[in-house]
Motif scaffolding. Structure first.
Motif, PDB file in Angstrom:
ATOM      1  N   UNK A 103      18.354  -1.941 -28.773  1.00 24.36           N
ATOM      2  CA  UNK A 103      17.629  -0.690 -28.532  1.00 24.36           C
ATOM      3  C   UNK A 103      18.543   0.363 -27.912  1.00 24.36           C
ATOM      4  N   UNK A 104      18.350   1.604 -28.346  1.00 20.86           N
ATOM      5  CA  UNK A 104      19.153   2.695 -27.779  1.00 20.86           C
ATOM      6  C   UNK A 104      18.252   3.827 -27.290  1.00 20.86           C
ATOM      7  N   UNK A 105      18.804   4.652 -26.404  1.00 22.12           N
ATOM      8  CA  UNK A 105      18.123   5.903 -26.011  1.00 22.12           C
ATOM      9  C   UNK A 105      19.066   7.057 -26.306  1.00 22.12           C
ATOM     10  N   UNK A 106      18.546   8.267 -26.188  1.00 22.87           N
ATOM     11  CA  UNK A 106      19.388   9.445 -26.384  1.00 22.87           C
ATOM     12  C   UNK A 106      19.336   9.919 -27.816  1.00 22.87           C
ATOM     13  N   UNK A 107      20.159  10.963 -28.078  1.00 23.99           N
ATOM     14  CA  UNK A 107      20.064  11.609 -29.379  1.00 23.99           C
ATOM     15  C   UNK A 107      20.887  10.874 -30.438  1.00 23.99           C
ATOM     16  N   UNK A 108      20.581  11.141 -31.684  1.00 24.24           N
ATOM     17  CA  UNK A 108      21.342  10.568 -32.784  1.00 24.24           C
ATOM     18  C   UNK A 108      22.824  10.919 -32.631  1.00 24.24           C
ATOM     19  N   UNK A 109      23.692  10.108 -33.169  1.00 22.07           N
ATOM     20  CA  UNK A 109      25.158  10.263 -33.141  1.00 22.07           C
ATOM     21  C   UNK A 109      25.763   9.878 -31.797  1.00 22.07           C
ATOM     22  N   UNK A 113      23.186   2.221 -25.712  1.00 20.32           N
ATOM     23  CA  UNK A 113      22.412   0.978 -25.746  1.00 20.32           C
ATOM     24  C   UNK A 113      21.756   0.784 -24.380  1.00 20.32           C
ATOM     25  N   UNK A 114      20.429   0.582 -24.361  1.00 25.02           N
ATOM     26  CA  UNK A 114      19.788   0.346 -23.057  1.00 25.02           C
ATOM     27  C   UNK A 114      19.093  -1.008 -22.973  1.00 25.02           C
ATOM     28  N   UNK A 115      18.972  -1.683 -24.112  1.00 24.76           N
ATOM     29  CA  UNK A 115      18.373  -3.023 -24.063  1.00 24.76           C
ATOM     30  C   UNK A 115      18.747  -3.809 -25.320  1.00 24.76           C
ATOM     31  N   UNK A 116      18.866  -5.118 -25.154  1.00 25.63           N
ATOM     32  CA  UNK A 116      19.119  -5.985 -26.304  1.00 25.63           C
ATOM     33  C   UNK A 116      18.147  -7.145 -26.216  1.00 25.63           C
ATOM     34  N   UNK A 117      17.417  -7.402 -27.283  1.00 27.39           N
ATOM     35  CA  UNK A 117      16.500  -8.545 -27.286  1.00 27.39           C
ATOM     36  C   UNK A 117      17.310  -9.826 -27.480  1.00 27.39           C
ATOM     37  N   UNK A 138      22.332   0.911 -33.311  1.00 20.82           N
ATOM     38  CA  UNK A 138      21.140   0.402 -32.661  1.00 20.82           C
ATOM     39  C   UNK A 138      19.930   0.996 -33.348  1.00 20.82           C
ATOM     40  N   UNK A 139      18.759   0.829 -32.715  1.00 23.69           N
ATOM     41  CA  UNK A 139      17.570   1.530 -33.202  1.00 23.69           C
ATOM     42  C   UNK A 139      16.905   2.234 -32.021  1.00 23.69           C
ATOM     43  N   UNK A 140      16.182   3.315 -32.326  1.00 23.50           N
ATOM     44  CA  UNK A 140      15.482   4.022 -31.251  1.00 23.50           C
ATOM     45  C   UNK A 140      13.998   3.644 -31.261  1.00 23.50           C
ATOM     46  N   UNK A 141      13.210   4.332 -30.427  1.00 21.92           N
ATOM     47  CA  UNK A 141      11.778   4.000 -30.289  1.00 21.92           C
ATOM     48  C   UNK A 141      11.037   4.150 -31.608  1.00 21.92           C
ATOM     49  N   UNK A 161      28.032  -8.503 -23.622  1.00 20.79           N
ATOM     50  CA  UNK A 161      28.572  -9.300 -22.514  1.00 20.79           C
ATOM     51  C   UNK A 161      27.640  -9.190 -21.307  1.00 20.79           C
ATOM     52  N   UNK A 162      27.115  -7.993 -21.089  1.00 12.13           N
ATOM     53  CA  UNK A 162      26.209  -7.786 -19.955  1.00 12.13           C
ATOM     54  C   UNK A 162      24.905  -8.563 -20.142  1.00 12.13           C
ATOM     55  N   UNK A 163      24.225  -8.331 -21.260  1.00  8.81           N
ATOM     56  CA  UNK A 163      22.899  -8.937 -21.433  1.00  8.81           C
ATOM     57  C   UNK A 163      22.948 -10.458 -21.578  1.00  8.81           C
ATOM     58  N   UNK A 164      24.044 -10.968 -22.149  1.00  6.69           N
ATOM     59  CA  UNK A 164      24.134 -12.424 -22.339  1.00  6.69           C
ATOM     60  C   UNK A 164      24.939 -13.098 -21.224  1.00  6.69           C
ATOM     61  N   UNK A 165      25.273 -12.305 -20.180  1.00  5.81           N
ATOM     62  CA  UNK A 165      26.040 -12.833 -19.042  1.00  5.81           C
ATOM     63  C   UNK A 165      27.247 -13.644 -19.526  1.00  5.81           C
ATOM     64  N   UNK A 166      28.014 -13.026 -20.411  1.00  7.58           N
ATOM     65  CA  UNK A 166      29.143 -13.734 -21.023  1.00  7.58           C
ATOM     66  C   UNK A 166      30.225 -14.036 -19.986  1.00  7.58           C
ATOM     67  N   UNK A 167      30.852 -15.156 -20.165  1.00  2.00           N
ATOM     68  CA  UNK A 167      31.962 -15.576 -19.307  1.00  2.00           C
ATOM     69  C   UNK A 167      33.182 -14.687 -19.549  1.00  2.00           C
ATOM     70  N   UNK A 168      33.388 -14.347 -20.820  1.00  3.17           N
ATOM     71  CA  UNK A 168      34.534 -13.505 -21.174  1.00  3.17           C
ATOM     72  C   UNK A 168      34.138 -12.488 -22.245  1.00  3.17           C
ATOM     73  N   UNK A 169      34.823 -11.332 -22.227  1.00  3.98           N
ATOM     74  CA  UNK A 169      34.613 -10.315 -23.260  1.00  3.98           C
ATOM     75  C   UNK A 169      35.990  -9.892 -23.751  1.00  3.98           C
ATOM     76  N   UNK A 170      36.291 -10.223 -24.986  1.00  2.42           N
ATOM     77  CA  UNK A 170      37.645  -9.950 -25.491  1.00  2.42           C
ATOM     78  C   UNK A 170      37.590  -8.921 -26.619  1.00  2.42           C
ATOM     79  N   UNK A 171      38.375  -7.856 -26.458  1.00  4.46           N
ATOM     80  CA  UNK A 171      38.456  -6.805 -27.473  1.00  4.46           C
ATOM     81  C   UNK A 171      39.726  -7.054 -28.289  1.00  4.46           C
ATOM     82  N   UNK A 172      39.564  -7.449 -29.535  1.00  4.10           N
ATOM     83  CA  UNK A 172      40.728  -7.662 -30.401  1.00  4.10           C
ATOM     84  C   UNK A 172      41.035  -6.376 -31.161  1.00  4.10           C
TER      85      UNK A 172
END
Ligand code: ADP
Ligand code: ASP
Ligand code: MG
Length: 404
Positions: A103-109, A113-117, A138-141, A161-172
Motif C-alpha cells: 500500500x502507498x500514500x501520496x500522489x502518483x509518480x 509505501x506506508x504498509x505491506x500486507x 504499489x497500490x493506493x486506496x 526489511x522493515x515490515x518483515x523484520x529482516x535480519x539483513x537487507x542487501x542491495x545488489x
C-alpha cells in the motif's frame, strides 16, 4: 528462521545471463538457510524507454496511466527471475504489488509505501518458497497502481526489511559498494567500508545515483542497516548504518555531482523587502523546487541581481512564470543549462575548521569559477561550469585525501 531481503537493480537483471547469475546468488543464500524475499527492478533501460513512450503521447501524460505503464518493466524481470529459480528446482513465484498488496500514500509518480500486507508472503516463505516481488510499485486506496519515484526499488527493499523484520537487507548493484565518488567517472574513487545514513542521504540527494534518497530516509528512521554490494563479483561492499557505529578520521567522506540543474538570473530586480518572496511564491505554488540562491549586493541601493537554480526539466515552466507574472519586475532574464553542482560531504567537517576555504582555494588553483554556493552542517555545494566537472571532482578528491 532468519529473513534476508535481496534487492537487484536494473543493471543486475539487464540480460538473461545476469538473471541466471541472480538465481545463483539467491540459491547461495537459500543454501545458507535464510528465508529470502527478493525485490527486483526492471531490466536496465526498460523504465526509461517506457517514460519516453509516454512523452511521445503527451507531455502531460495522465499520471495514473504513467504509473501503470512505467511499473510494467518490473513484472518482466520478476517473472524471469522466478522462472530461473523454478528451473533450478526451487519453489518460487513472482508477486506484483497488488497481489501482496503493497500500500502507498501520496500522489502518483511519487508515492510512499506506508504498509505491506505480510500474510501471503509470510506463509509462502514459511512453506519454503522464494517470493520475487516487484520493486518501485504499489497500490493506493482506490486500488490504482502507483510508483514511488525513479530508483524506487531501493525504498521497496527497505520497507520489506522493515515490515518483515529482516535480519539483513542487501542491495545488489553494478558497482562494489558506495565509493568516495562515482567510480564510473573518477578512476581514483575508493570503496567506503561504512557510511552513516546522514552522509549517504546527502550523497544520494546531491547526485550519487547508487541509492535512492527516500530509501535512506526510511532506513534511518527504522534503523535498518543496508549492505550495498556487487551482483557480479562476490566481494565485501559498503555498510550504511548509524553514525555511532562508525570511526572515521577523514574530514570528507564523499563527493557528488549533479548535471540536471539550470541556473536563472534576474538582472535589475528592485532591492526592497518582499521582492524575493514575490519571485519564489509562484514557483513554490507550481511545485518548482528552488535549490541554490544568491543575491548580489546592490551597487546603487535600488537594484540587484538574483540568481537561483532549479531542475532542468522545470526550466520552461519557470521562464513562463517569470515572464507572465506582472508582480515580478526585472530588466533582463538569463538562463543557463551548462552547469554542474559539486558537493563535498562529511560529518568530519562539523569539527574541522577551514574546510570551505580549502575547497574554494583548491578550485581556484585550477581556475574553476564558483557561480553559486550553498552549505549545510555536513556538506558544501558549489555550482560550476559543466565542462569543469571532472577536473573539479579530481581536484577535490585529491585535496581531501580521498585518493589514498
Ligand atoms: P541499480 O541499477 O543497481 O539500481 P543504479 O544505476 O541506480 O544501479 O546505481 C548504480 C550507479 O550509481 C553506478 O553504476 C555508479 O555509476 C553510480 N554512482 C554514482 N555515485 C556513486 C558512488 N558514490 N558510489 C557508487 N556508485 C555511484
Ligand atoms: N525501474 C525503476 C526505475 O528505473 C525503479 C528502479 O530502478 O529502482 O526508476
Ligand atoms: Mg538504482
Amino acid at each position: 528462521m532468519k529473513i534476508v531481503v535481496l534487492k537487484f537493480g536494473g543493471t543486475s537483471v539487464g540480460t538473461i545471463k545476469k538473471i541466471k547469475k541472480v538465481a545463483e546468488i539467491v540459491s547461495s543464500f537459500k543454501k545458507k538457510g535464510f528465508q529470502i524475499i527478493v525485490i527486483s527492478s526492471a531490466m536496465s533501460g526498460v523504465t526509461n524507454d517506457l517514460v519516453k513512450k509516454s512523452k511521445e503521447i503527451s507531455e502531460n501524460f495522465s499520471e495514473a496511466e504513467y504509473d501503470t505503464l512505467v511499473s510494467s518493466g518490473e513484472q518482466v524481470a520478476c517473472s524471469l527471475i522466478a522462472g530461473s529459480l523454478i528451473h533450478k528446482g526451487f519453489k518460487s513465484r513472482s508477486w506484483l504489488a497488488w497481489q501482496v498488496p503493497i500500500f502507498t500514500t501520496g500522489s502518483h509518480k511519487n508515492s510512499r509505501i506506508n504498509n505491506i500486507n505480510k500474510n501471503k508472503i509470510m506463509k509462502y516463505i514459511k512453506d519454503g518458497g522464494v517470493p520475487i516481488i516487484t520493486g518501485f510499485q504499489g497500490i493506493n486506496k482506490e486500488e490504482r497502481i502507483t510508483t514511488i519515484g525513479r530508483g524506487g526499488s531501493d525504498a521497496s527493499a527497505i520497507m520489506f526489511a522493515k515490515f518483515f523484520k529482516a535480519e539483513r537487507c542487501i542491495i545488489f548493484t553494478d558497482v562494489e559498494g558506495i565509493y568516495t565518488t562515482d567510480p564510473n567517472k573518477i578512476k581514483k574513487a575508493k570503496k567506503i567500508k561504512v557510511i552513516s545514513y546522514e552522509e549517504m542521504l546527502e550523497m544520494a540527494s546531491l547526485g550519487a545515483k547508487v541509492m535512492q534518497p527516500v530509501s535512506i530516509q526510511d532506513a534511518r528512521l527504522n534503523r535498518i542497516n543496508i549492505e550495498v554490494k556487487s551482483s557480479f563479483v562476490n566481494r565485501s561492499g559498503t555498510l550504511i548504518t548509524k553514525r555511532s557505529n562508525i570511526i572515521n578520521n577523514k574530514i570528507i567522506t564523499g563527493i557528488s555531482s549533479t548535471h540536471n540543474d539550470a541556473k536563472i538570473t534576474l538582472i535589475g530586480v528592485k532591492d526592497k523587502p518582499g521582492v524575493a518572496a514575490s519571485i519564489f511564491k509562484p514557483l513554490s505554488k507550481n511545485s518548482i523546487n528552488v535549490d541554490m540562491v544568491v543575491q548580489n549586493i546592490s551597487a546603487n541601493g535600488k537594484e540587484t541581481d538574483l540568481t537561483f537554480t532549479i531542475k532542468k526539466e522545470d526550466l520552461n515552466k519557470t521562464k513562463k512564470i517569470m515572464k507572465d507574472n506582472q508582480n515580478i519586475n526585472y530588466r533582463k532574464l538569463l538562463f543557463e543549462k551548462g552547469v554542474s553542482k559539486i558537493s563535498i560531504i562529511g560529518v568530519g567537517m562539523i569539527t574541522t575548521p577551514g574546510v570551505t576555504f580549502r575547497m574554494f582555494q583548491a578550485l581556484a588553483n585550477k581556475r574553476i569559477n564558483i557561480q553559486v554556493i550553498s552549505t549545510s552542517e555536513i556538506k558544501i555545494s558549489v555550482l560550476i561550469d559543466k565542462k569543469d566537472t571532472t577536473k573539479a571532482l579530481e581536484t577535490l578528491h585529491k585535496e581531501f585525501k580521498l585518493d589514498n
